[in-house]
Design an enzyme around this catalytic site. Sequence first.
Site, PDB file in Angstrom:
ATOM      1  N   GLY A 264      45.029  45.250  51.916  1.00 46.99           N
ATOM      2  CA  GLY A 264      43.633  44.877  51.752  1.00 46.99           C
ATOM      3  C   GLY A 264      42.670  45.520  51.869  1.00 46.99           C
ATOM      4  O   GLY A 264      41.562  44.951  51.594  1.00 46.99           O
TER       5      GLY A 264
ATOM      6  N   PRO B 118      49.388  48.871  52.361  1.00 40.23           N
ATOM      7  CA  PRO B 118      48.112  49.093  51.818  1.00 40.23           C
ATOM      8  C   PRO B 118      48.510  49.741  50.321  1.00 40.23           C
ATOM      9  O   PRO B 118      49.446  50.272  50.254  1.00 40.23           O
ATOM     10  CB  PRO B 118      47.651  50.181  52.573  1.00 40.23           C
ATOM     11  CG  PRO B 118      48.760  50.863  53.244  1.00 40.23           C
ATOM     12  CD  PRO B 118      49.889  49.815  53.488  1.00 40.23           C
TER      13      PRO B 118
ATOM     14  N   ARG C 152      40.307  46.741  34.975  1.00 38.44           N
ATOM     15  CA  ARG C 152      39.581  45.894  36.187  1.00 38.44           C
ATOM     16  C   ARG C 152      38.114  45.568  35.854  1.00 38.44           C
ATOM     17  O   ARG C 152      37.689  44.412  36.180  1.00 38.44           O
ATOM     18  CB  ARG C 152      39.291  47.085  37.202  1.00 38.44           C
ATOM     19  CG  ARG C 152      40.694  47.627  37.845  1.00 38.44           C
ATOM     20  CD  ARG C 152      40.612  48.283  39.121  1.00 38.44           C
ATOM     21  NE  ARG C 152      40.249  47.295  40.121  1.00 38.44           N
ATOM     22  CZ  ARG C 152      38.895  47.124  40.770  1.00 38.44           C
ATOM     23  NH1 ARG C 152      37.938  47.896  40.322  1.00 38.44           N
ATOM     24  NH2 ARG C 152      38.716  46.155  41.595  1.00 38.44           N
TER      25      ARG C 152
ATOM     26  N   CYS D 274      39.006  45.880  19.723  1.00 42.38           N
ATOM     27  CA  CYS D 274      38.307  44.942  19.074  1.00 42.38           C
ATOM     28  C   CYS D 274      38.210  43.638  19.690  1.00 42.38           C
ATOM     29  O   CYS D 274      38.768  42.663  19.601  1.00 42.38           O
ATOM     30  CB  CYS D 274      39.053  44.370  17.744  1.00 42.38           C
ATOM     31  SG  CYS D 274      39.317  45.860  16.661  1.00 42.38           S
ATOM     32  N   GLU D 275      37.327  43.853  20.913  1.00 37.40           N
ATOM     33  CA  GLU D 275      37.202  42.619  21.795  1.00 37.40           C
ATOM     34  C   GLU D 275      35.639  42.996  22.309  1.00 37.40           C
ATOM     35  O   GLU D 275      35.579  44.199  22.776  1.00 37.40           O
ATOM     36  CB  GLU D 275      38.043  42.616  23.009  1.00 37.40           C
ATOM     37  CG  GLU D 275      39.370  42.391  22.720  1.00 37.40           C
ATOM     38  CD  GLU D 275      39.826  40.971  23.049  1.00 37.40           C
ATOM     39  OE1 GLU D 275      38.945  40.074  23.513  1.00 37.40           O
ATOM     40  OE2 GLU D 275      41.098  40.838  22.742  1.00 37.40           O
TER      41      GLU D 275
END
Length: 425
Positions: free
Chosen positions: A239, A285, A323, A353-354
């Site tokens: 985290g 991690p 991301r 294509c977005e």
Amino acid sequence: MSYFSHQDGVLHAENVSLSAIAEQFGTPTYVYSKAALLENFSAYHDACQGRDALVCYAMKANSNLAVLDLLARQGAGFDIVSGGELLRVIAAGGDPGKTIFSGVGKTVEEMQLALEKGILCFNVESIPELHRLNEVAGKLGMRAPVSLRVNPNVDAKTHPYIATGLKANKFGVAFDDALDTYRTAASLPHLDVVGIDCHIGSQLLDDAPLLEALDKLIELIDTLHAEGTHLHHLDIGGGIGVDYGVAGDKPPVPVGDYLGRLFKRIDAWRAEKHGGQPIKVIFEPGRSIVANAGVLLTKTEFLKPGAEKNFCIVDAAMNDLMRPTLYQAWMGVQPVTPRDGEKLVWDIVGPVCESGDWLARERELALEPGDLLAIMTAGAYGMTMASNYNTRGRAAEVIVDGDATHLVRRRETPAEVFALETMMK
Ligand code: LLP
């Protein structure tokens, strides 16, 4: 320190220019720095010196075999979430005996494989999972080592998609149900209850929520101890966040400081309640080991200035790096060879294509077609989340070690993307 810096006006990974890498291997390409990777791992390893502790790298962040091999050689264990990841650990020469298996949906086949390979522990997330594991272990004539992933209901204060420790999340056993769940686990003949774990979320800049979660785990360990269930290990998850360069964000807590505070609390508690008897501490991690050790190298195909927006169309896309579009994540962008000239505000977008296919928005840059750009801090959750959308072969991966460059995954060809498909008979 950063292992990606401009030298003589060209962005380098360690001692190798990214333009040389683009020329040799093409783009888009993920480029990792071996030294950065090892330095990040050392921050954990050094803080654990002289203690009974194990750093299980959460390989979902970056599971390239070469990365796993480098970390295994430093003594890393692994946190896996699928049978496929276990096979990667083994293929990379990692030790199943230092591997823990997390995840809410382990299949019978995955449990069998993990038992046969002798993993360190199953991080179990529900009562039905306990029963399934007990049955699978029984059929193999084995006992499965078990830790319960407890959901401590702590607010990790991060993006909702990557917060995992709240009641509203699918993960873990609710804190209030944990004791009963431990009792169930202890009553099952083919399980060995060995530990407790939690993972409250990712990209945490502050360690306060992690220490709060630790206190809750400690409370449970004491109650279980009083009932005669003695746990051998405490796993606090992963985290710790990294510095993506987001304006206004404070820098993440240094790993050594966090581990120092955590061990101090654990030591004080053990001294007070358990006659100083140590407990093994496990970390999971991911991001903090690999994120800043990697960049995504991409080339500008076209510039498309417009009335409302200026688009810089590059050859990397959302399928290579999810991301930004998935979490509205801000990732730094650096020209490999910064040029003089008029700066405009650009959206860096891919060819998919977005409209959601963007990598960075509103960046002030002087650009020309053909320019190389590096998307920074892309070593974690970059390549592992890549897809073949639009029948795009996945990017190549390269590790730089000083002056040397190693291709650790070649570029996937479009033919390979559909090689498993057949037409109906
Ligand atoms: N342990 C467990 C059980 C996890 O679920 C995770 C991450 C980790 C450890 C490692 O967490 P880290 O140290 O990397 O924060 N794709 C998202 C992140 C998803 C994290 C999922 N679990 C992103 O790109 O931000």
